[in-house]
Each structure stands twice: as C-alpha cells, then as structure tokens.
Design a protein around this motif. Structure first.
Motif, PDB file in Angstrom:
ATOM      1  N   LEU A 237       0.871  -1.179   0.000  1.00  0.00           N
ATOM      2  CA  LEU A 237       0.000   0.000   0.000  1.00  0.00           C
ATOM      3  C   LEU A 237       0.905   1.225   0.000  1.00  0.00           C
ATOM      4  N   LEU A 238       0.695   2.109  -0.976  1.00  0.00           N
ATOM      5  CA  LEU A 238       1.558   3.277  -1.117  1.00  0.00           C
ATOM      6  C   LEU A 238       0.717   4.551  -1.023  1.00  0.00           C
ATOM      7  N   CYS A 239       1.168   5.469  -0.184  1.00  0.00           N
ATOM      8  CA  CYS A 239       0.475   6.748  -0.006  1.00  0.00           C
ATOM      9  C   CYS A 239       1.327   7.842  -0.637  1.00  0.00           C
ATOM     10  N   ALA A 240       0.729   8.598  -1.558  1.00  0.00           N
ATOM     11  CA  ALA A 240       1.508   9.589  -2.310  1.00  0.00           C
ATOM     12  C   ALA A 240       0.769  10.916  -2.410  1.00  0.00           C
TER      13      ALA A 240
ATOM     14  N   TYR B  39       4.460  11.886  -8.767  1.00  0.00           N
ATOM     15  CA  TYR B  39       4.030  11.671  -7.388  1.00  0.00           C
ATOM     16  C   TYR B  39       5.227  11.628  -6.457  1.00  0.00           C
ATOM     17  N   ASP B  40       4.978  12.065  -5.239  1.00  0.00           N
ATOM     18  CA  ASP B  40       5.986  11.990  -4.185  1.00  0.00           C
ATOM     19  C   ASP B  40       5.468  10.983  -3.162  1.00  0.00           C
ATOM     20  N   CYS B  41       6.226   9.928  -2.906  1.00  0.00           N
ATOM     21  CA  CYS B  41       5.789   8.903  -1.950  1.00  0.00           C
ATOM     22  C   CYS B  41       5.934   9.430  -0.524  1.00  0.00           C
ATOM     23  N   LYS B  42       4.829   9.432   0.223  1.00  0.00           N
ATOM     24  CA  LYS B  42       4.880   9.868   1.620  1.00  0.00           C
ATOM     25  C   LYS B  42       5.262   8.701   2.532  1.00  0.00           C
ATOM     26  N   TRP B  43       4.728   7.514   2.226  1.00  0.00           N
ATOM     27  CA  TRP B  43       5.076   6.300   2.969  1.00  0.00           C
ATOM     28  C   TRP B  43       4.496   5.088   2.238  1.00  0.00           C
ATOM     29  N   TYR B  44       4.990   3.919   2.596  1.00  0.00           N
ATOM     30  CA  TYR B  44       4.419   2.684   2.046  1.00  0.00           C
ATOM     31  C   TYR B  44       4.463   1.611   3.125  1.00  0.00           C
ATOM     32  N   ILE B  45       3.561   0.636   3.018  1.00  0.00           N
ATOM     33  CA  ILE B  45       3.571  -0.516   3.928  1.00  0.00           C
ATOM     34  C   ILE B  45       3.416  -1.789   3.092  1.00  0.00           C
ATOM     35  N   PRO B  46       4.379  -2.721   3.182  1.00  0.00           N
ATOM     36  CA  PRO B  46       4.160  -4.024   2.544  1.00  0.00           C
ATOM     37  C   PRO B  46       2.926  -4.672   3.180  1.00  0.00           C
ATOM     38  N   LEU B  47       2.078  -5.294   2.380  1.00  0.00           N
ATOM     39  CA  LEU B  47       0.838  -5.858   2.929  1.00  0.00           C
ATOM     40  C   LEU B  47       1.116  -6.940   3.973  1.00  0.00           C
ATOM     41  N   ALA B  48       2.278  -7.581   3.890  1.00  0.00           N
ATOM     42  CA  ALA B  48       2.640  -8.596   4.887  1.00  0.00           C
ATOM     43  C   ALA B  48       2.837  -7.964   6.268  1.00  0.00           C
TER      44      ALA B  48
END
Length: 283
Positions: free
Chosen positions: A53-56, A69-78
């Motif tokens: 999941l990527l928040c941009a 886009y500038d990536c603010k944060w990401y979380i691997p679904l695992a």
C-alpha cells in the motif's frame, strides 16, 4: 461523499508495473483519501498494489512539466495490520469541522455555481468566469478536506500507524476488504530499495485510474443545468424505531452535487413514533 463517489467509479481493470527483479506488481485499487498527518488534514492519492500500500501526493510542477508523485510512505501488505475496533474508532487528534461551517461552504459553492451559469448564459467575460471557477475550486477543496469523518486506521507491525478519514462506512469497508483479500495470499515482508521505490512511485502517474481531484469544478461544462423551482413537502410521521429517542427530520436538497440542509422539523422527545405533520416550501 465526493471521495467515495469518485473512487467507486474507477475502471476495475488491473494495471501492472514490472519491478527491477522482473516481477509483476499489479495495481488493484487507487483513490483520493484524506490523511491526518501531524494533526492536520492532507489530501493523498493512495495506491493499493498486490503486495504493498503506497500513499503519495502529487508534486507541484511548473507548467508544461511532466507531473510526478511523491511517496509519503508505504507498507508491505505482509506488515499491514488493522487495529481493534475500539482503537480504530478513537480519533483524539481529529477535530471535526463544525457542521454549520460545512453547510455554509456548500451554500457558497452552490451560489458560485449559479453565478457561473448566469455569466455563461449572459455571455459573460471569460476572465470573470475563471475567477468564479477558481473561487469555487478553493471552496470545494476545503469541503473535500474537511467533510470526511469516518476513521480508517492502518498500522505497520514494524512501527508507525496511519489515519485516514473517509466519507462513509461503505468506503472504509471497501478498502479494508480489498487489502484483506490480498493478504490471504502468501505474502513476504520486504523493504524497497530507493531505486525500487522510485520505479514504483514513478509508475503511479501512468497506472492511476482516478485522475482528477473529485470536485465539480473539474467536470465538463456541458452538464445539465438541473431543476429549478419550489418544492412543497409535508412531513407526516415516522415509525419502525426500536428504541425511544429524540427524533427530528432534516430535508436536504442536492444543489449542484452538494446536499444543503433546507428545513428541519421540531424534535419529538423520547418516542418511537414521532408525528410532525409539518409543511415546508423549499426553493
């Protein structure tokens, strides 16, 4: 519910990006969500891929330059977990926007929309119309940021939690179910290298299915002017409530895509069967 309506209309087809390792990462869902970051509301574009999941946010670029886009944060679904319902509902750092101010905003937008249509009908100056459109966009953007109230929390098991505010329970359950469905697969935890993150974030602009901030000022000008006139309404009664409560009925009118409260009955206290028998004439 502008965000939920625009996000529901996206093309369900899947699009993909190839990782530097040659694997295929598919985009499953994307949409605009309001994130609470450092106690303030920010409009984000959230991308759900098959394993992350990527928040941009869209970078500000000068005219003619390619948007990115500038990536603010990401979380691997695992590593993504949902907090308990109690934790999820608690939003101590979120101050809801006063209802009367939201209503004022809606009425202002509606009035600006009417003004724009009048200017067009009278073959008004394009500069005046653009000025009105700009003012309307500013108000719509404020409404977009401040109207969602349903908390949607997600947590990275390795640390940080994130909070979005959504327009409806339905929208929240859609995002949750889409994530949980992907989590049923055999997912591995990982850390993206700076190159991988750059490739993934760079692909978002091309892969996105929701292109514009969901405000009516972004829609085509050739839309129907809608209905005008007076609506005569009689509110008689209501039944079917299982518990006694203080009950009233509010009448809202859809004014250019925004529901504006126009009338309200008196309150019947501690009852399951209120009988108002009140008449209203709504413009």
């Amino acid at each position: 519910n502008f965000l939920s309506s625009i996000n529901e209309d996206i093309d369900p087809r899947r699009t993909a990006v190839t990782t530097p390792k040659g694997e295929t990462r598919q985009l499953v869902k994307d949409g605009f969500l309001v994130e609470v970051s450092e106690s303030s509301r920010k409009l984000r574009h959230v991308f759900l891929f098959t394993d992350v999941l990527l928040c941009a946010k869209l970078k500000k670029t000068s005219a003619g330059k390619h948007q990115q886009y500038d990536c603010k944060w990401y979380i691997p679904l695992a590593d993504l977990v949902f907090p308990s319902p109690e934790e999820s509902e608690a939003s101590p750092q979120v101050h809801p926007f006063p209802d009367h101010e939201l209503e004022d905003m809606k009425m202002k937008i509606s009035a600006l929309k009417s003004e724009i249509q009048k200017e067009k009908a009278n073959k008004g100056q394009s500069r005046a119309i653009e000025r009105l459109k700009k003012k309307m966009f500013e108000n719509e953007f404020l409404l977009l940021l401040n109207s969602p109230t349903i908390p949607f929390r997600i947590h990275n098991r390795n640390g940080k939690s994130y909070l979005f505010l959504l327009s409806s329970d339905y929208e929240r359950s859609e995002w949750r179910e889409a994530i949980q469905k992907l989590q049923k697969k055999d997912l591995q935890a990982f850390v993206l290298s700076s190159v991988e993150l750059q490739v993934l974030t760079g692909s978002c602009f091309k892969l996105r299915t929701v292109h514009n901030i969901p405000v009516t000022s972004n829609k085509d000008d050739d839309e129907s002017p809608g209905l005008y006139g007076f609506l005569h309404v009689i509110v008689h009664s209501a039944k079917g409530f299982k518990q006694s409560a203080n009950l009233y009925c509010t009448l809202e009118v859809d004014s250019f895509g925004y529901f504006v409260s126009k009338a309200k009955t008196r309150v019947f206290r501690d009852t399951t069967e209120p009988k108002w028998d009140e008449e209203f004439e709504i413009e």
